[in-house]
Design an enzyme around this catalytic site. Structure first.
Site, mmCIF file in Angstrom:
data_model
loop_
_atom_site.group_PDB
_atom_site.id
_atom_site.type_symbol
_atom_site.label_atom_id
_atom_site.label_comp_id
_atom_site.label_asym_id
_atom_site.label_seq_id
_atom_site.Cartn_x
_atom_site.Cartn_y
_atom_site.Cartn_z
ATOM 1 N N ASP A 1 0.865 -1.177 0.000
ATOM 2 C CA ASP A 1 0.000 0.000 0.000
ATOM 3 C C ASP A 1 0.903 1.228 0.000
ATOM 4 O O ASP A 1 1.712 1.405 0.916
ATOM 5 C CB ASP A 1 -0.904 -0.011 1.242
ATOM 6 C CG ASP A 1 -1.836 1.190 1.267
ATOM 7 O OD1 ASP A 1 -2.535 1.427 0.268
ATOM 8 O OD2 ASP A 1 -1.852 1.907 2.294
ATOM 9 N N GLU B 1 -1.290 -1.405 -5.962
ATOM 10 C CA GLU B 1 -2.452 -0.703 -6.475
ATOM 11 C C GLU B 1 -2.062 -0.003 -7.765
ATOM 12 O O GLU B 1 -0.968 0.553 -7.863
ATOM 13 C CB GLU B 1 -2.845 0.382 -5.468
ATOM 14 C CG GLU B 1 -4.176 0.175 -4.828
ATOM 15 C CD GLU B 1 -4.392 1.231 -3.763
ATOM 16 O OE1 GLU B 1 -5.509 1.694 -3.645
ATOM 17 O OE2 GLU B 1 -3.430 1.591 -3.057
ATOM 18 N N CYS C 1 -12.530 -5.172 5.420
ATOM 19 C CA CYS C 1 -11.911 -5.900 6.521
ATOM 20 C C CYS C 1 -11.217 -7.109 5.909
ATOM 21 O O CYS C 1 -11.856 -7.939 5.267
ATOM 22 C CB CYS C 1 -12.961 -6.364 7.528
ATOM 23 S SG CYS C 1 -12.269 -7.513 8.741
ATOM 24 N N CYS D 1 -12.892 -10.594 7.360
ATOM 25 C CA CYS D 1 -14.212 -11.127 7.053
ATOM 26 C C CYS D 1 -14.790 -10.533 5.778
ATOM 27 O O CYS D 1 -15.845 -10.948 5.315
ATOM 28 C CB CYS D 1 -15.169 -10.899 8.226
ATOM 29 S SG CYS D 1 -15.580 -9.168 8.475
ATOM 30 N N CYS E 1 -13.432 -3.657 13.092
ATOM 31 C CA CYS E 1 -14.432 -4.179 12.159
ATOM 32 C C CYS E 1 -15.749 -4.400 12.906
ATOM 33 O O CYS E 1 -15.780 -5.124 13.900
ATOM 34 C CB CYS E 1 -13.950 -5.491 11.551
ATOM 35 S SG CYS E 1 -15.202 -6.260 10.512
ATOM 36 N N CYS F 1 -16.618 -8.509 12.492
ATOM 37 C CA CYS F 1 -15.899 -9.563 13.209
ATOM 38 C C CYS F 1 -15.144 -9.040 14.426
ATOM 39 O O CYS F 1 -14.569 -9.817 15.184
ATOM 40 C CB CYS F 1 -14.946 -10.306 12.275
ATOM 41 S SG CYS F 1 -13.523 -9.323 11.780
ATOM 42 N N ASP G 1 -3.456 1.228 7.202
ATOM 43 C CA ASP G 1 -2.573 0.994 6.052
ATOM 44 C C ASP G 1 -2.191 -0.471 5.902
ATOM 45 O O ASP G 1 -2.098 -0.992 4.793
ATOM 46 C CB ASP G 1 -1.307 1.850 6.185
ATOM 47 C CG ASP G 1 -1.638 3.330 6.242
ATOM 48 O OD1 ASP G 1 -2.549 3.746 5.511
ATOM 49 O OD2 ASP G 1 -0.993 4.053 7.019
HETATM 50 ZN ZN LIG Z 1 -14.069 -8.132 9.902
#
Ligand SMILES: [Zn+2]
Length: 413
Positions: A193, A277, A329, A332, A348, A351, A358
């Protein structure tokens, strides 16, 4: 594949004068050829072909009193200048007709004696590497070279450059076999990233600081720039001040280049697959953060990674720029709303996992890259795998596998 090797040159005073003459003649020939073609076009005449243009601006021109001095420099360099113009035209035509991919190429432009970067290209019959470790250039003589690294094979041409800071360089183009530099395979794989707070965050958790080359020298540059703007036009002092500014910029560029090369080399060396990216650098470089984005040179970073990956037998995957890497996330797959830039960490809601913003983005890029390629270097080994449906599985919950070798030295099975 072709590679470029640059070395610093130290011509003596007489050689500097001769080089100045050579740069000048190469420029005049380029401009004459370009001017003749433009005039022909204006008069509705057909495009002047490569052989005809060479006769016109070299053979015939040398016989006229206005251009007789072209005979004082190496004719190989002048022929090459015309050939380079022909290539520039070809690139333009191919770009217009769609035969050439990538950025649209413009028509070649005139060169000015006030350009601060000057160059001349010597092909194989006009230069020689001497046994004594210097570089022999036709009509210039043996020039001292600082061989900072070894040339792998004999070069086919050398471009001699004088930059705005008054430094001389020899730039060699080397043809190396496509598989000559392939590294032994390794198991590691990484998502990257890119950012401004940190230059890069790797999915392994490694954070690479942003050196902010330009920002660090900004004050000094501003002072030199002010001093330059106060100098009288066309004065010797103005010229000196211009060189001082150019030297500072050269230092920034050198530091940036060293960093980019070192960082990309170690990433490619340590990883079999790299995922990044596909940033719209051109767009970003126009916004509010333009200066920082330009300073970071992400485009150059990505280009170096791509080149080294190809050369070293590694794979590089670019994740589409609309991929919401900083909002998912990685555990999940929950998709967040837009996160404000100052939010550096989040929990999150699905989860409950706590994420460094980052690092989560880097892991998401890794997972998305693996999804695109449909494979992992060693599925599950790194702890981030892909399940049967192509969905993401929670890091650390992938099927346990034998531990990977620690280094890249071991050949992958
Ligand atoms: Zn999650």
């Amino acid at each position: 594949m072709k590679l470029r090797y640059n070395y610093r040159l130290y011509p003596d005073i007489a050689q500097q004068q001769m080089l100045a003459k050579t740069f000048g003649c190469a420029r005049v020939v380029w401009n004459d050829a370009l001017g003749a073609r433009k005039a022909a076009r204006k008069a509705g005449l057909p495009f002047i072909g490569d052989a005809a243009i060479q006769r016109l601006v070299l053979t015939q021109a040398k016989r006229t009193p206005e251009r007789a001095w072209l005979g004082e420099v190496s004719s190989v360099v002048l022929q090459q200048s015309v050939r380079d113009l022909n290539t520039a035209y070809k690139n333009f035509f191919d770009s217009v007709s769609g035969r050439r991919r990538g950025r649209k190429m413009g028509l070649p432009v005139f060169k000015s004696r006030h350009d601060h970067r000057q160059s001349a290209r010597f092909t194989s019959n006009a230069f020689r590497l001497t046994g004594a470790g210097s570089l022999y250039l036709a009509k210039i003589g043996e020039v001292e070279v600082r061989w900072s690294r070894e040339l792998p094979v004999a070069p086919s041409s050398v471009t001699v450059v004088k930059d705005a800071a008054g430094r001389y360089f020899a730039s060699f183009v080397i043809e190396v076999p496509d598989d000559g530099q392939v590294l032994p395979g390794c198991y590691a794989e990484v998502g990257i990233d890119l950012g401004l707070a940190y230059y890069a965050i790797l999915s392994t958790g490694e954070k690479i600081a942003n050196p902010k080359w330009l920002r660090r020298r900004e004050k000094k540059l501003a002072r030199l720039q002010r001093s330059l703007s106060r100098k009288r036009k066309e004065s010797a002092n103005r010229d000196k001040a211009r060189v001082m500014v150019a030297r500072q910029h050269a230092k920034v560029a050198d530091a940036r280049r060293d960093f980019l090369h070192q960082t990309t080399t170690s990433i490619i060396r340590e990883n079999q697959a790299v995922h990044i990216e596909d940033l719209a650098v051109r767009g970003l470089a126009r916004g509010r953060l333009a200066k920082s984005v330009n300073d970071a040179s992400w485009g150059a970073f990505a280009a170096l990674l791509a080149g080294k990956a190809a050369r070293r037998g590694r794979t590089l995957t670019k994740v589409e720029r609309w991929f919401p890497s900083s909002r998912l996330c990685p555990c999940c797959g929950w998709k967040n709303g837009k996160l404000a830039l100052e939010v550096r960490a989040w929990d999150c809601p699905s989860c409950g996992e706590h994420h460094d913003r980052d690092l989560a983005a880097a892991i998401n890029i890794l997972l998305e890259g693996q999804r695109i390629t449909g494979t992992t270097v060693a599925a599950g080994l790194a702890g981030h795998g892909i399940n049967d449906c192509g969905g993401q599985v929670r890091p650390g919950k992938a099927t346990p596998s034998p531990a990977p070798p620690e280094t890249c030295d071991a050949r992958a099975a």
